[in-house]
Design a protein around this motif. Structure first.
Motif, PDB file in Angstrom:
ATOM      1  N   LYS A  70       0.854  -1.175   0.000  1.00  0.00           N
ATOM      2  CA  LYS A  70       0.000   0.000   0.000  1.00  0.00           C
ATOM      3  C   LYS A  70       0.898   1.236   0.000  1.00  0.00           C
ATOM      4  N   THR A  71       0.619   2.197  -0.869  1.00  0.00           N
ATOM      5  CA  THR A  71       1.370   3.442  -0.916  1.00  0.00           C
ATOM      6  C   THR A  71       0.858   4.385   0.154  1.00  0.00           C
ATOM      7  N   THR A  72       1.801   5.011   0.899  1.00  0.00           N
ATOM      8  CA  THR A  72       1.434   5.961   1.944  1.00  0.00           C
ATOM      9  C   THR A  72       2.216   7.256   1.733  1.00  0.00           C
ATOM     10  N   ASN A  73       1.923   8.251   2.525  1.00  0.00           N
ATOM     11  CA  ASN A  73       2.643   9.525   2.468  1.00  0.00           C
ATOM     12  C   ASN A  73       3.748   9.614   3.509  1.00  0.00           C
ATOM     13  N   ASN A  74       4.018   8.534   4.221  1.00  0.00           N
ATOM     14  CA  ASN A  74       5.050   8.517   5.261  1.00  0.00           C
ATOM     15  C   ASN A  74       6.350   7.987   4.665  1.00  0.00           C
ATOM     16  N   ASP A  75       7.422   8.794   4.743  1.00  0.00           N
ATOM     17  CA  ASP A  75       8.721   8.368   4.215  1.00  0.00           C
ATOM     18  C   ASP A  75       9.310   7.185   4.971  1.00  0.00           C
ATOM     19  N   LEU A  76       8.796   6.894   6.148  1.00  0.00           N
ATOM     20  CA  LEU A  76       9.325   5.799   6.956  1.00  0.00           C
ATOM     21  C   LEU A  76       8.415   4.576   6.984  1.00  0.00           C
ATOM     22  N   ASP A  77       7.535   4.459   6.012  1.00  0.00           N
ATOM     23  CA  ASP A  77       6.752   3.232   5.866  1.00  0.00           C
ATOM     24  C   ASP A  77       7.510   2.322   4.904  1.00  0.00           C
ATOM     25  N   GLY A 105       5.700  -2.515   8.809  1.00  0.00           N
ATOM     26  CA  GLY A 105       6.720  -1.556   8.399  1.00  0.00           C
ATOM     27  C   GLY A 105       6.336  -0.110   8.614  1.00  0.00           C
ATOM     28  N   GLU A 106       5.389   0.174   9.508  1.00  0.00           N
ATOM     29  CA  GLU A 106       5.016   1.556   9.800  1.00  0.00           C
ATOM     30  C   GLU A 106       5.945   2.101  10.883  1.00  0.00           C
ATOM     31  N   PHE A 107       6.853   3.003  10.484  1.00  0.00           N
ATOM     32  CA  PHE A 107       7.819   3.567  11.419  1.00  0.00           C
ATOM     33  C   PHE A 107       7.701   5.085  11.439  1.00  0.00           C
ATOM     34  N   ARG A 108       8.327   5.697  12.447  1.00  0.00           N
ATOM     35  CA  ARG A 108       8.342   7.156  12.595  1.00  0.00           C
ATOM     36  C   ARG A 108       9.666   7.564  13.229  1.00  0.00           C
ATOM     37  N   TYR A 109       9.947   8.854  13.198  1.00  0.00           N
ATOM     38  CA  TYR A 109      11.141   9.371  13.860  1.00  0.00           C
ATOM     39  C   TYR A 109      10.858   9.530  15.349  1.00  0.00           C
ATOM     40  N   ALA A 110      11.854   9.259  16.165  1.00  0.00           N
ATOM     41  CA  ALA A 110      11.764   9.495  17.605  1.00  0.00           C
ATOM     42  C   ALA A 110      13.086  10.115  18.040  1.00  0.00           C
ATOM     43  N   LEU A 111      13.029  11.170  18.851  1.00  0.00           N
ATOM     44  CA  LEU A 111      14.243  11.794  19.363  1.00  0.00           C
ATOM     45  C   LEU A 111      14.821  10.931  20.468  1.00  0.00           C
ATOM     46  N   GLY A 112      16.129  10.771  20.443  1.00  0.00           N
ATOM     47  CA  GLY A 112      16.800   9.971  21.459  1.00  0.00           C
ATOM     48  C   GLY A 112      17.056  10.772  22.721  1.00  0.00           C
ATOM     49  N   PRO A 113      17.152  10.115  23.872  1.00  0.00           N
ATOM     50  CA  PRO A 113      17.408  10.818  25.129  1.00  0.00           C
ATOM     51  C   PRO A 113      18.881  11.202  25.254  1.00  0.00           C
ATOM     52  N   ALA A 121      19.551  15.748  19.407  1.00  0.00           N
ATOM     53  CA  ALA A 121      19.353  15.928  17.971  1.00  0.00           C
ATOM     54  C   ALA A 121      19.391  14.598  17.240  1.00  0.00           C
ATOM     55  N   GLU A 122      19.736  13.527  17.933  1.00  0.00           N
ATOM     56  CA  GLU A 122      19.768  12.207  17.311  1.00  0.00           C
ATOM     57  C   GLU A 122      18.352  11.696  17.161  1.00  0.00           C
ATOM     58  N   ARG A 123      18.025  11.269  15.959  1.00  0.00           N
ATOM     59  CA  ARG A 123      16.700  10.724  15.705  1.00  0.00           C
ATOM     60  C   ARG A 123      16.826   9.235  15.443  1.00  0.00           C
ATOM     61  N   TYR A 124      15.933   8.483  16.021  1.00  0.00           N
ATOM     62  CA  TYR A 124      15.881   7.040  15.833  1.00  0.00           C
ATOM     63  C   TYR A 124      14.614   6.694  15.072  1.00  0.00           C
ATOM     64  N   ILE A 125      14.607   5.526  14.455  1.00  0.00           N
ATOM     65  CA  ILE A 125      13.425   5.051  13.754  1.00  0.00           C
ATOM     66  C   ILE A 125      12.702   4.091  14.687  1.00  0.00           C
ATOM     67  N   GLN A 126      11.434   4.407  14.970  1.00  0.00           N
ATOM     68  CA  GLN A 126      10.676   3.704  15.988  1.00  0.00           C
ATOM     69  C   GLN A 126       9.311   3.297  15.436  1.00  0.00           C
ATOM     70  N   ASN A 127       8.777   2.174  15.928  1.00  0.00           N
ATOM     71  CA  ASN A 127       7.433   1.771  15.506  1.00  0.00           C
ATOM     72  C   ASN A 127       6.397   2.264  16.512  1.00  0.00           C
ATOM     73  N   ALA A 128       5.130   1.962  16.275  1.00  0.00           N
ATOM     74  CA  ALA A 128       4.039   2.454  17.117  1.00  0.00           C
ATOM     75  C   ALA A 128       4.122   1.913  18.544  1.00  0.00           C
ATOM     76  N   GLN A 129       4.763   0.774  18.738  1.00  0.00           N
ATOM     77  CA  GLN A 129       4.891   0.194  20.068  1.00  0.00           C
ATOM     78  C   GLN A 129       6.079   0.773  20.835  1.00  0.00           C
ATOM     79  N   GLY A 130       6.841   1.673  20.208  1.00  0.00           N
ATOM     80  CA  GLY A 130       7.995   2.286  20.867  1.00  0.00           C
ATOM     81  C   GLY A 130       9.281   1.500  20.703  1.00  0.00           C
TER      82      GLY A 130
END
Length: 154
Positions: A70-77, A105-113, A121-130
């Motif tokens: 399925k095509t989505t608008n999320n660059d991290l899918d 394969g649904e992922f998003r950016y998450a800022l690292g601690p 400023a470090e961004r990680y790739i994270q799924n909906a479950q964290g």
């Protein structure tokens, strides 16, 4: 004896309906793999021709067939064509992280601690479950185990 046979058949049918219901309820869930109930009969082996004694509780087998894309608008899918899974961990430190595998394969950016507790400023790739998507830097296996993928903002 007929009552026990009928009950075993009803129980098996109930598990089959639960499996079908779960497949229908998750039809639009990304990365969901359908299940299939596999039924079998119980036969009396001491008699010459065998007499039916009902049904065994079915085993529910997860099906790992290729799903649709399925095509989505999320660059991290992301999607995987063929065999394979995404490797994710539940923490950023490899020694204490639990490893899991997913086809979702649904992922998003998450800022690292940071050590101060604020977002870095470090961004990680994270799924909906964290969970954090893992891999190797530059796509080359440089360590024994993959680490959470880290993107540094410039």
């Amino acid at each position: 004896m007929a009552f026990v046979q009928a009950l075993s058949g009803l129980y098996s049918s109930s598990i089959g309906l639960d499996t079908i219901s779960s497949n229908i309820a998750n039809a639009s869930t990304a990365g969901y793999k359908r299940s299939r109930a596999e039924f079998s009969d119980i036969f009396e082996s001491r008699l010459k021709n065998g007499v039916g004694h009902g049904a065994l509780a079915p085993t529910v087998e997860q099906q790992f067939t290729q799903g649709s894309f399925k095509t989505t608008n999320n660059d991290l899918d992301f999607s995987i064509n063929g065999n394979g899974m995404f490797r994710v961990v539940d923490g950023l430190t490899g020694t204490t992280s639990n490893v899991a595998y997913t086809r979702n394969g649904e992922f998003r950016y998450a800022l690292g601690p940071t050590t101060t507790g604020t977002a870095s400023a470090e961004r990680y790739i994270q799924n909906a479950q964290g969970n954090y998507l893992t891999g190797w830097a530059e796509g080359v296996a440089t360590t024994a185990t993959p680490e959470p993928i880290r993107l540094v903002a410039s």
